[in-house]
Design a protein around this motif. Structure first.
Motif, PDB file in Angstrom:
ATOM      1  N   TYR A  57       0.840  -1.200   0.000  1.00 18.91           N
ATOM      2  CA  TYR A  57       0.000   0.000   0.000  1.00 18.91           C
ATOM      3  C   TYR A  57       0.874   1.247   0.000  1.00 18.91           C
TER       4      TYR A  57
ATOM      5  N   ASP B  62      -1.354  -5.119  -5.162  1.00 20.99           N
ATOM      6  CA  ASP B  62      -1.128  -3.681  -5.263  1.00 20.99           C
ATOM      7  C   ASP B  62      -2.457  -3.023  -4.875  1.00 20.99           C
ATOM      8  N   VAL B  63      -2.548  -2.543  -3.638  1.00 17.89           N
ATOM      9  CA  VAL B  63      -3.826  -2.117  -3.067  1.00 17.89           C
ATOM     10  C   VAL B  63      -4.238  -0.752  -3.612  1.00 17.89           C
TER      11      VAL B  63
ATOM     12  N   ARG C   7      -5.780   2.787  -3.480  1.00 16.76           N
ATOM     13  CA  ARG C   7      -5.991   3.809  -2.460  1.00 16.76           C
ATOM     14  C   ARG C   7      -7.330   4.529  -2.630  1.00 16.76           C
TER      15      ARG C   7
ATOM     16  N   ALA D 177      -9.590  -0.718   1.168  1.00 24.53           N
ATOM     17  CA  ALA D 177      -8.134  -0.855   1.232  1.00 24.53           C
ATOM     18  C   ALA D 177      -7.668  -1.249   2.629  1.00 24.53           C
TER      19      ALA D 177
ATOM     20  N   LEU E 188      -5.727  -4.673   3.748  1.00 23.19           N
ATOM     21  CA  LEU E 188      -4.482  -4.658   4.524  1.00 23.19           C
ATOM     22  C   LEU E 188      -4.613  -5.522   5.780  1.00 23.19           C
TER      23      LEU E 188
ATOM     24  N   ARG F 243       1.799  -6.903   5.583  1.00 23.09           N
ATOM     25  CA  ARG F 243       1.392  -5.593   5.079  1.00 23.09           C
ATOM     26  C   ARG F 243       2.644  -4.760   4.822  1.00 23.09           C
TER      27      ARG F 243
ATOM     28  N   LEU G 149       3.962  -1.189   3.754  1.00 17.94           N
ATOM     29  CA  LEU G 149       3.576   0.211   3.584  1.00 17.94           C
ATOM     30  C   LEU G 149       4.733   0.958   2.935  1.00 17.94           C
TER      31      LEU G 149
END
Length: 406
Positions: free
Chosen positions: A157, A271-272, A274, A280, A284, A290, A292
């Motif tokens: 993310y 591929d999260v 947004r 989202a 996660l 996860r 970030l």
């Protein structure tokens, strides 16, 4: 003395009509002859039946797809657990291994079960025992109650737009496949504006969008049709729907798709998107790991801190990895690393150095930047090692860079 009942000779097609494939590497002529006679009669497509060791299995299948059932012989192997662990590292979760040997040893049996072996049989193996073991390995009989081997879901993310989340997904996935011999599925959850397919030089389809907006369609056949093949061990699910026609999807649909993919890939890297914060955050929270991705700006640090706080409020101990991408040359407004760690309440795990020109060129050529021997490659190698569970930076020495023509 009761007469042993012979196993039924019958074929077992899978749900989509395909036969189950099997391969065997054994140490003696008698077992080889037995398998060549029985496996085809039992309805298995035989990829290979012959004499060979575990090292030959690893050599043969490091670069090609494994059959569903793998029969290996450890009777002449000096360090069977070590060699079987090396084999397990390259076996996707869907592959089940039946081990043959000569030691009737309870301790050995337990050790083999712990590393994920489906069955251990002592030679010479009666045909009915062999039948049941292979049928369990192929899913035709109910398996013993053991923990199933499943892949790991990773959610990447970008805490702000343009911080390099897609670059992280692409390059880490490529290294897991090409440096660590893992089978990897990349999933771009931005169905309208995702760039993962673009970065890989692939043409997205409507398949992923159909799966997520109508999760009842998630089955092996439909998922296979939606999957794009980048390389033998790197696959992609991505869509590019029209802005006006884009339908929202629920995090539950993503979870259902992840559950399906876990049995087929070592890693599923998402591929999260947004654009839908609530979905989202749930994606996660559901992921095993996860990641970030942030840059050293104040706004990025603020948002990273908010997300880390949310994730740490959960019960359980799922892994969080903080990636600091120096996506621009150092500026006076950058937050120092030590202040980032303190404010976010999490250490910076990976630092991606500034490589603007090389990253831009790799993007233009639709290829991973980690094909090159540059500092950014070491950063992504470290991230890949963290996902596998190995600490520290993997050295580039001895690794064949430029693999697959790079």
């Amino acid at each position: 003395m009761p007469v042993r009942k012979k196993p039924e000779i019958v074929t077992f097609p899978t749900a989509d009509g395909a036969a189950v494939s099997a391969a065997a590497y054994v140490a003696d002529r008698e077992t080889e002859k037995q398998l060549k006679d029985l496996l085809p009669k039992w309805g298995y497509e035989t990829a290979h039946i012959g004499r060979g060791t575990l090292r030959e299995v690893i050599r043969d299948y490091s670069e090609k797809t494994m059959p569903t059932v793998l029969i290996v012989d450890i009777s002449r192997v000096s360090l069977p657990l070590s060699d079987l662990q090396a084999l397990a590292d390259i076996c996707p979760p869907r592959v089940n291994v039946v081990v043959l040997g000569t030691e009737d040893n309870v301790g050995l049996y337990r050790d083999l079960m712990e590393i994920g072996v489906t069955d251990y049989l002592v030679k010479p193996v009666p045909s009915d025992l062999l039948f049941r073991a292979v049928a369990r390995a192929s899913g035709r009989l109910t398996a013993r109650k053991t923990e199933p081997r499943v892949g790991k879901s990773v959610a990447v993310y970008g805490v702000r737009g343009g911080v390099g989340a897609t670059t992280t997904v692409l390059n880490t996935g490529w290294l897991l496949a090409n440096h660590h011999n893992r089978h990897v599925m990349l999933v771009d959850l931005n169905l309208t504006s995702g760039t993962l397919a673009l970065e890989m030089g692939l043409e997205p389809t409507s398949g992923l969008s159909d799966l997520l907006t109508d999760p009842d369609r998630i089955d092996p056949v439909f998922v296979d049709r939606a999957t794009l093949a980048a390389e033998d061990k790197v696959k992609l699910l991505a869509s590019e729907t029209d802005f006006a026609a884009a339908a929202p999807y629920e995090a539950d649909a993503v979870a259902q798709l992840m559950q399906h993919l876990r049995s087929r890939y070592h890693f599923i890297i998402q591929d999260v998107d947004r654009a839908a914060p609530e979905t989202a955050m749930t994606v996660l929270q559901n992921a095993d790991v996860r990641v970030l991705v942030m840059d050293p700006t104040l706004a990025s640090v603020r948002d990273a801190a908010r997300i880390v706080k949310l994730l740490k409020s959960e019960t359980g101990e799922k892994k969080i990895l903080l990636v600091l991408n120096r996506s621009r040359s150092r500026a006076g407004g950058d937050v120092p690393i030590e202040k980032i760690s303190r404010f976010v309440d999490h250490p910076v795990d990976i630092i991606i150095p500034f490589e603007k020109k090389r990253l831009a060129l790799a993007s233009l050529n639709a290829e991973p930047v980690v094909r090159e021997k540059i500092p950014v490659t070491d950063a992504f190698l470290k991230l890949a090692a963290e996902l596998i569970g190995r600490k520290g930076t993997s050295s580039r020495s001895g690794w064949l860079f430029g693999l697959r023509g790079g």
